[in-house]
Design a protein around this motif. Structure first.
Motif, PDB file in Angstrom:
ATOM      1  N   HIS A 135      -4.510  -6.217  14.374  1.00 22.73           N
ATOM      2  CA  HIS A 135      -5.404  -5.084  14.207  1.00 22.73           C
ATOM      3  C   HIS A 135      -5.478  -4.295  15.504  1.00 22.73           C
ATOM      4  CE1 HIS A 135      -7.876  -8.431  15.768  1.00 22.73           C
ATOM      5  NE2 HIS A 135      -8.537  -7.488  16.431  1.00 22.73           N
TER       6      HIS A 135
ATOM      7  N   GLU B 129      -9.028  -2.521  -2.261  1.00 18.01           N
ATOM      8  CA  GLU B 129      -9.135  -1.168  -2.832  1.00 18.01           C
ATOM      9  C   GLU B 129      -9.036  -0.108  -1.746  1.00 18.01           C
ATOM     10  OE1 GLU B 129      -9.087  -1.054  -6.056  1.00 18.01           O
ATOM     11  OE2 GLU B 129      -9.375  -3.199  -6.233  1.00 18.01           O
ATOM     12  N   GLY B 130      -8.254  -0.372  -0.732  1.00 20.43           N
ATOM     13  CA  GLY B 130      -8.054   0.587   0.337  1.00 20.43           C
ATOM     14  C   GLY B 130      -9.147   0.631   1.374  1.00 20.43           C
ATOM     15  N   VAL B 131     -10.131  -0.253   1.286  1.00 23.62           N
ATOM     16  CA  VAL B 131     -11.274  -0.267   2.196  1.00 23.62           C
ATOM     17  C   VAL B 131     -11.261  -1.578   2.986  1.00 23.62           C
ATOM     18  CG1 VAL B 131     -13.800  -0.204   2.374  1.00 23.62           C
ATOM     19  CG2 VAL B 131     -12.623   1.169   0.628  1.00 23.62           C
ATOM     20  N   GLU B 132     -11.511  -1.480   4.290  1.00 23.02           N
ATOM     21  CA  GLU B 132     -11.557  -2.679   5.126  1.00 23.02           C
ATOM     22  C   GLU B 132     -12.581  -3.680   4.587  1.00 23.02           C
ATOM     23  OE1 GLU B 132     -12.381  -1.704   9.156  1.00 23.02           O
ATOM     24  OE2 GLU B 132     -10.655  -0.371   9.360  1.00 23.02           O
ATOM     25  N   ALA B 133     -12.229  -4.954   4.604  1.00 28.25           N
ATOM     26  CA  ALA B 133     -13.145  -5.996   4.159  1.00 28.25           C
ATOM     27  C   ALA B 133     -14.370  -6.044   5.063  1.00 28.25           C
ATOM     28  CB  ALA B 133     -12.437  -7.343   4.169  1.00 28.25           C
ATOM     29  N   ASP B 134     -15.517  -6.320   4.477  1.00 26.44           N
ATOM     30  CA  ASP B 134     -16.727  -6.420   5.290  1.00 26.44           C
ATOM     31  C   ASP B 134     -16.812  -7.812   5.920  1.00 26.44           C
ATOM     32  OD1 ASP B 134     -17.650  -8.150   3.253  1.00 26.44           O
ATOM     33  OD2 ASP B 134     -18.789  -6.566   2.273  1.00 26.44           O
TER      34      ASP B 134
ATOM     35  N   GLU C 219       0.426   0.478  -0.581  1.00 25.32           N
ATOM     36  CA  GLU C 219      -0.984   0.488  -0.951  1.00 25.32           C
ATOM     37  C   GLU C 219      -1.408   1.862  -1.454  1.00 25.32           C
ATOM     38  OE1 GLU C 219      -5.126  -0.936   1.172  1.00 25.32           O
ATOM     39  OE2 GLU C 219      -3.697   0.243   2.349  1.00 25.32           O
TER      40      GLU C 219
ATOM     41  N   ARG D  53      -7.633  -5.233   3.502  1.00 26.18           N
ATOM     42  CA  ARG D  53      -8.178  -4.080   2.793  1.00 26.18           C
ATOM     43  C   ARG D  53      -8.217  -4.397   1.303  1.00 26.18           C
ATOM     44  NH1 ARG D  53      -4.516  -1.696   6.276  1.00 26.18           N
ATOM     45  NH2 ARG D  53      -3.034  -1.328   4.564  1.00 26.18           N
TER      46      ARG D  53
ATOM     47  N   ASN E 275     -11.514  -6.656  10.905  1.00 23.21           N
ATOM     48  CA  ASN E 275     -11.659  -6.278   9.493  1.00 23.21           C
ATOM     49  C   ASN E 275     -10.489  -5.443   8.998  1.00 23.21           C
ATOM     50  OD1 ASN E 275     -14.262  -6.457  11.037  1.00 23.21           O
ATOM     51  ND2 ASN E 275     -15.107  -6.559   8.968  1.00 23.21           N
ATOM     52  N   GLU E 276      -9.770  -4.777   9.917  1.00 27.09           N
ATOM     53  CA  GLU E 276      -8.620  -3.966   9.520  1.00 27.09           C
ATOM     54  C   GLU E 276      -7.544  -4.797   8.835  1.00 27.09           C
ATOM     55  OE1 GLU E 276      -7.070  -2.110  13.035  1.00 27.09           O
ATOM     56  OE2 GLU E 276      -9.068  -1.607  13.778  1.00 27.09           O
TER      57      GLU E 276
ATOM     58  N   TYR F  30      -2.959  -7.288   3.066  1.00 29.35           N
ATOM     59  CA  TYR F  30      -3.195  -8.122   4.247  1.00 29.35           C
ATOM     60  C   TYR F  30      -2.153  -7.790   5.287  1.00 29.35           C
ATOM     61  CZ  TYR F  30      -3.437 -12.234   7.276  1.00 29.35           C
ATOM     62  OH  TYR F  30      -3.541 -13.054   8.370  1.00 29.35           O
TER      63      TYR F  30
END
Length: 439
Positions: free
Chosen positions: A84, A95-100, A67, A93, A89-90, A80
């Motif tokens: 976690h 774009e390198g950001v945890e999903a909301d 990644e 990801r 949410n971990e 994916y």
């Protein structure tokens, strides 16, 4: 899907999923493939390229480096992983950001609607989570999707998606209740993610023969560590030699990512085969900046690592031996009942001076007393036993000298519980839980 389902919070969804299927792990692709078909996930490619990663150890670090490397090369990404440490949410990801929460809930709602569209299909917690994540990834259509297998490979829910490049990191004994104890058999299960005619990256020089046999039977081109690609050196300034389908590739003076270098080399080779043109400067930046909480993560004098089998414990022991300390090394260890506690204890014994066994909760729990008995039987020094990782950490903290260090290990649950306990006390106790990097 009912109106009540549409109004559920993420926490409520997760509670519902935990209770929805009679067993937590139910290997097989028939049910999950049927729901994936209903969701349209099999109608078109999930992303520009898909890399699937299987293995006993090293999956998480390989995914993290894939990644980071892809992002520094300007690619859009989705990753994916599981399990976690602190927040669900971990696991996804973008774009390198945890999903909301909203993205995850949207995925759960899509899975629920599909599984009830016709003959109802029962799915496990992991299967719903996987399909929900695939739904979110498909809607984004990133340049690269990186998928980590949860357990095994052939029958894991992730394997419903055909990868463009398949990676097998290591094969060792773990999850014996589901995969057995025969390494050749485990290797065949891991190799179940391979696809005919598509590259297979083998990230260990000691894989069982069955992995390569499966690749050869499928006609999957094999790129094996120590053969088609290799790395030279340890720590700062290591080198990578890789192989494209048509020519070689060399990267020199690479930084130490604080993660296994075999996995770093494996990630580089997989990206080459996914047709990512690697640039030396971008690779160096990615390997410098990559972070993976819970893997050789240093927080002051505490080292947190989720290693939970003898193979992982051997690696931990080697890293700690290479980083001697003036004081004592204390292991705060908590393990699930289906893990090889004796093997882990044996692997760490040479670098641990004293132990604090702790208990874990849940259906696979192992109590602190049982761990303590195993330690005492081996002649180990047991300082204290605690009912939970948080209580163990709280007992140990005021008893440490400045030159001591603590290894927290044995399970994702152990590391996660210590991190959660620190977080809950951070304001009142002024505990520094900042990530210092993996060193």
């Amino acid at each position: 899907m009912s109106d009540a389902s549409r109004s559920l919070s993420l926490a409520a969804w997760l509670s519902r999923l935990e209770a929805a299927h009679p067993v937590g792990i139910d290997l097989g692709l028939e049910r999950v493939a049927e729901v994936a078909r209903r969701m349209g996930l099999l109608d078109a490619p999930l992303a520009g390229r898909v890399i699937t990663v299987a293995g006993t150890n090293g999956k998480g670090s390989t995914v993290a480096m894939l990644e980071a490397l892809a992002l520094t090369h300007g690619m859009t990404t989705a990753a994916y992983t599981s399990p976690h440490l602190l927040r669900y949410n971990e696991r996804l990801r973008l774009e390198g950001v945890e999903a909301d929460d909203a993205t995850l809930i949207d995925g759960f709602e899509a899975v629920e609607a599909a599984r009830l569209d016709g003959e109802p299909v029962s799915l496990t917690y992991f299967e719903v989570g996987t399909l929900g994540a695939l739904h979110a990834i498909a809607r984004r259509a990133p340049d690269l999707a990186i998928l980590e297998v949860g357990l095994g490979g052939r029958l894991d829910a992730v394997n419903v998606i055909d990868p463009d490049v398949a990676v097998v990191t290591t094969v060792a004994q773990d999850h014996a209740a589901f995969l057995g104890n025969d390494l050749e058999g485990i290797g065949r299960e891991k190799a179940g993610i391979l696809r005919a005619g598509r590259p297979a990256v083998l990230g260990s020089e000691s894989l069982p023969d069955s992995v390569r046999t499966v690749a050869e039977e499928l006609g999957a081109p094999v790129y094996a560590l120590g053969e088609a690609f290799r790395r030279e050196g340890d720590g700062e300034g290591w080198r990578f030699w890789g192989q494209t389908p048509s020519q070689g590739l060399t990267l020199v003076d690479l930084p130490d990512p604080g993660l296994p270098l075999d996995n770093a080399a494996t990630a580089l080779q997989a990206l080459v085969l996914a047709e990512v043109p690697l640039a030396s400067a971008a690779c160096r930046r990615a390997l410098t900046e990559v972070q993976l909480p819970g893997r050789m993560q240093w927080v002051g004098q505490w080292c947190l690592d989720v290693g939970h089998n003898p193979h992982a414990a051997d690696y931990l022991a080697g890293r700690l031996s290479a980083r001697p300390c003036a004081g004592r090394t204390i292991a705060l260890v908590g393990m699930l009942a289906d893990k090889d506690a004796d093997g882990v204890i044996e692997a760490l014994s040479s670098v641990v001076d004293a132990w604090v066994p702790v208990g874990l909760d849940g259906e696979r729990a192992r109590g602190a007393d049982e761990l303590a008995e195993r330690l005492v039987a081996r002649g180990a020094e047991v300082w204290h036993r605690a009912a939970s990782p948080g209580l163990g950490a709280a007992w140990l903290t005021p008893r440490l000298a400045a030159e001591d260090r603590v290894l927290v290990c044995g399970s994702f649950f152990t590391v996660g519980a210590v991190l959660a306990a620190w977080r809950s006390r951070a304001q009142t106790d002024q505990v520094d839980t900042s990530f210092e990097g993996a060193t």
